[in-house]
Design an enzyme around this catalytic site. Structure first.
Site, PDB file in Angstrom:
ATOM      1  N   CYS A  76       0.775  -1.219   0.063  1.00 52.46           N
ATOM      2  CA  CYS A  76       0.119   0.013   0.197  1.00 52.46           C
ATOM      3  C   CYS A  76       0.957   1.431  -0.045  1.00 52.46           C
ATOM      4  O   CYS A  76       1.733   1.296   0.726  1.00 52.46           O
ATOM      5  CB  CYS A  76      -0.905  -0.021   1.360  1.00 52.46           C
ATOM      6  N   HIS A  77       0.469   2.178  -0.903  1.00 53.08           N
ATOM      7  CA  HIS A  77       1.011   3.459  -0.638  1.00 53.08           C
ATOM      8  C   HIS A  77       0.630   4.299   0.498  1.00 53.08           C
ATOM      9  O   HIS A  77      -0.451   4.196   1.017  1.00 53.08           O
ATOM     10  CB  HIS A  77       0.738   4.421  -2.017  1.00 53.08           C
TER      11      HIS A  77
ATOM     12  N   ASP B 277     -10.806  -6.538  22.568  1.00 51.53           N
ATOM     13  CA  ASP B 277      -9.660  -6.355  23.411  1.00 51.53           C
ATOM     14  C   ASP B 277     -10.371  -5.785  24.412  1.00 51.53           C
ATOM     15  O   ASP B 277     -10.203  -6.161  25.891  1.00 51.53           O
ATOM     16  CB  ASP B 277      -8.565  -5.375  22.957  1.00 51.53           C
TER      17      ASP B 277
END
Length: 158
Positions: A77-78, A128
């Site tokens: 990914c850029h 979480d």
């Protein structure tokens, strides 16, 4: 129309796509994730009744932070300048929570991965925050709902 995997070169090796010649356009993507849990768990998350604190606020911030770090997590990914990231979390009946993440930019590549990473990370954060009361929670339905902008045009999940 033949689809070609853009992250593979002519030799089949992984590489980052050259976006240098792509047009700069406004781009937007919306992704979702869903958590199923016991009704008491959903109630505790949505009502702020967890010992760890405000799970919704923490999950929203985690999703936003994750979108900004997508290129650090997904190798090809850029890094892109995001103009907007939002994370919306809602109860979906008594035993589910749905997360919608929106990412926007004006640039040469899309923001689908940023939206997907935001939704996924927000869901993981909720897990979480609530795992002490419900380890059986399940994260499902991570998907792109819609995208706009760019050469490939618009997409909307049917």
């Amino acid at each position: 129309m033949t689809n070609r995997l853009t992250h593979l070169n002519d030799r089949g090796e992984a590489h980052i796509v050259d976006i240098g010649d792509k047009a700069v356009t406004k781009r937007r993507a919306v992704a979702q994730a869903r958590i199923t849990a016991e009704a008491a768990t959903v109630s505790a998350i949505m009502g702020g009744g967890l010992k760890k604190g405000d799970a919704l606020a923490v999950a929203r911030i985690a999703g936003i932070m994750a979108a900004k770090k997508t290129s650090d997590l997904i190798p090809l990914c850029h890094p892109i300048p995001l103009t907007k990231v939002s994370v919306d979390i809602e109860a979906d009946g008594a035993t589910a929570i749905t997360i919608h993440a929106t990412a926007e930019t004006t640039g040469q590549t899309g923001v689908e991965m940023e939206a997907l990473v935001a939704a996924s990370t927000a869901a993981l954060t909720l897990y979480d925050m609530a795992k002490a009361i419900d380890r059986a929670m399940t994260i499902t339905d991570i998907c792109l709902l819609e995208k706009s902008g760019g050469k490939s045009g618009d997409f909307a999940r049917p």
